[in-house]
Design a protein around this motif. Structure first.
Motif, mmCIF file in Angstrom:
data_model
loop_
_atom_site.group_PDB
_atom_site.id
_atom_site.type_symbol
_atom_site.label_atom_id
_atom_site.label_comp_id
_atom_site.label_asym_id
_atom_site.label_seq_id
_atom_site.Cartn_x
_atom_site.Cartn_y
_atom_site.Cartn_z
ATOM 1 N N ILE A 280 -5.331 -49.618 -12.711
ATOM 2 C CA ILE A 280 -6.330 -49.393 -13.776
ATOM 3 C C ILE A 280 -6.613 -47.906 -13.905
ATOM 4 N N ALA A 281 -6.760 -47.212 -12.775
ATOM 5 C CA ALA A 281 -7.065 -45.775 -12.790
ATOM 6 C C ALA A 281 -5.965 -44.994 -13.501
ATOM 7 N N ARG A 282 -4.695 -45.350 -13.224
ATOM 8 C CA ARG A 282 -3.586 -44.659 -13.890
ATOM 9 C C ARG A 282 -3.607 -44.903 -15.397
ATOM 10 N N ARG A 283 -3.855 -46.137 -15.786
ATOM 11 C CA ARG A 283 -3.891 -46.462 -17.227
ATOM 12 C C ARG A 283 -5.058 -45.768 -17.928
ATOM 13 N N ILE B 123 -9.136 -52.476 -19.894
ATOM 14 C CA ILE B 123 -7.820 -52.343 -19.253
ATOM 15 C C ILE B 123 -7.674 -53.371 -18.137
ATOM 16 N N ALA B 124 -8.745 -53.562 -17.357
ATOM 17 C CA ALA B 124 -8.702 -54.534 -16.263
ATOM 18 C C ALA B 124 -8.407 -55.935 -16.795
ATOM 19 N N GLN B 125 -9.047 -56.262 -17.916
ATOM 20 C CA GLN B 125 -8.821 -57.590 -18.509
ATOM 21 C C GLN B 125 -7.406 -57.696 -19.070
ATOM 22 N N GLU B 126 -6.935 -56.611 -19.679
ATOM 23 C CA GLU B 126 -5.611 -56.612 -20.300
ATOM 24 C C GLU B 126 -4.494 -56.817 -19.281
ATOM 25 N N SER C 22 -13.907 -48.987 -21.501
ATOM 26 C CA SER C 22 -12.460 -48.796 -21.512
ATOM 27 C C SER C 22 -11.820 -49.341 -20.235
ATOM 28 N N ILE C 23 -12.448 -49.054 -19.100
ATOM 29 C CA ILE C 23 -11.915 -49.517 -17.819
ATOM 30 C C ILE C 23 -11.930 -51.042 -17.743
ATOM 31 N N LYS C 24 -13.021 -51.648 -18.176
ATOM 32 C CA LYS C 24 -13.093 -53.110 -18.129
ATOM 33 C C LYS C 24 -12.085 -53.761 -19.070
ATOM 34 N N PRO D 125 -2.091 -56.694 -10.064
ATOM 35 C CA PRO D 125 -2.761 -55.485 -10.547
ATOM 36 C C PRO D 125 -3.840 -55.019 -9.553
ATOM 37 N N THR D 126 -3.917 -53.689 -9.377
ATOM 38 C CA THR D 126 -4.878 -53.101 -8.451
ATOM 39 C C THR D 126 -5.768 -52.098 -9.173
ATOM 40 N N ILE D 127 -6.783 -51.644 -8.469
ATOM 41 C CA ILE D 127 -7.664 -50.602 -9.007
ATOM 42 C C ILE D 127 -6.859 -49.345 -9.318
#
Length: 339
Positions: free
Chosen positions: A11-14, A43-46, A39-41, A6-8
């Motif tokens: 995360i941005a797309r999600r 998604i990053a964890q997910e 929300s971003i954090k 997974p990349t930044i």
């Protein structure tokens, strides 16, 4: 086949946001709302995102670069002595400290602010310069929200909470108008810059107030884009009017040189029929005939002071504002008593 890491960008797309916004959120920098950050954090964890160890080591490292974005036409920078000299002064100070300047020409102030957000979010700069401050100017509040070190090259009244580096244009105008009044001029016009710029507005106000105090006529001010073409057009308007001024002050020397050419083309004698004064005393002012009376200042030193102030903010977290010396009047062959 190994699973995609997974990349930044993922995360941005999600999250439906930019990669810069993701960088702000993951690095706990200002610039995104609490809800977006959460929300971003999440998604990053997910998706199992983990920071690259090399990138994490660089997160708090200095870029040894500062930025300057200018919303001026690129063609103007090649012929505008002020910015070339300002940048040379900035570069002189930065290079002595092992620091670089990231320079970008943009189309408008909104794009300039977005550029600064991106640079800061990507860790490409340690701080920025803001020039050509406007009224209103969303860059001031936007940069303050980011918590980015920034120096405003402009008057403190427009700098908000940011640190200004400036010079007193009203003092320079007072010297010039007092000199022209002593020569016998009563009608002094000005070919000015962009009306939305704070320094143009401050000069407009100062000229009106000083002219009234000296008993001069109400000044006629023509606003332009600083180009030689518009300077020439403004000069034609002024000297073709029924109440032609006997003296004209120009907000830069490119317009003053263009104005001199127009006056001579229309059969006026400079300085007997029309006196001219140029703001900023580049070589252009001295190679024309007659050489132009000018408001002279050390613009490279002005740039060096701005760079020194910004580097102090980067190193120490804060720095006081700095008032540079006001421009001084240098009389030459383009001014004389009116006949």
């Amino acid at each position: 086949m190994s699973k995609h890491r997974p990349t930044i960008a993922d995360i941005a797309r999600r999250a439906g946001v930019s990669k810069v916004a993701v960088s702000y959120a993951l690095n706990d920098r200002p610039g995104v709302s609490p809800a977006t950050r959460a929300s971003i954090k999440a998604i990053a964890q997910e998706i199992g995102w983990r920071p690259n160890s090399a990138a994490r080591a660089l997160t708090h490292a200095r870029a040894d670069t500062v930025g300057l974005a200018l919303s001026r036409p690129a063609r103007m920078l090649g012929v505008e002595p002020f910015f070339m000299e300002l940048i040379s002064g900035i570069e002189t100070e930065l290079s002595a400290r092992g620091c670089a300047l990231l320079l970008q020409v943009v189309t408008d102030p909104a794009q300039e602010l977005e550029m600064y957000r991106r640079w800061w979010g990507e860790g490409r700069v340690d701080g920025v310069f803001l020039a050509d401050v406007r009224s209103p100017d969303p860059r001031i509040g936007g940069i303050a929200e980011l918590g980015m070190p920034a120096v405003v090259i402009g008057h403190p009244s427009a700098a908000g909470t940011l640190t200004p580096v400036w010079s007193d244009d009203s003092a320079a105008l007072r010297d010039t108008l007092t000199y022209l009044a002593a020569l016998g001029h009563r009608s002094v016009a000005r070919v000015a810059g962009l009306p939305e710029l704070i320094h143009t507005q401050l000069r407009d106000r100062a000229q009106r107030e000083i002219s009234a105090g000296l008993g001069l006529d109400e000044p006629v001010v023509v606003h332009t884009d600083y180009s030689g073409e518009e300077g020439a057009h403004a000069t034609r308007r002024l000297i073709s009017s029924a109440t032609r001024p006997t003296a004209v002050i120009y907000d830069n020397d490119i317009m003053a040189v263009a104005g001199l050419s127009v006056a001579q083309e229309m059969g006026l004698d400079v300085p007997a029929d029309l006196s001219l004064v140029a703001w900023d005393d580049s070589q252009l002012s001295r190679v024309v005939r007659p050489p132009l009376t000018a408001l002279s200042r050390d613009i490279p030193a002005y740039g060096s002071h701005a760079a020194r102030t910004l580097l102090a903010m980067v190193a120490d977290g804060s720095a006081p504002g700095f008032e540079d010396a006001a421009a001084r009047l240098v009389p030459r062959g383009s001014t004389a008593p009116p006949r």
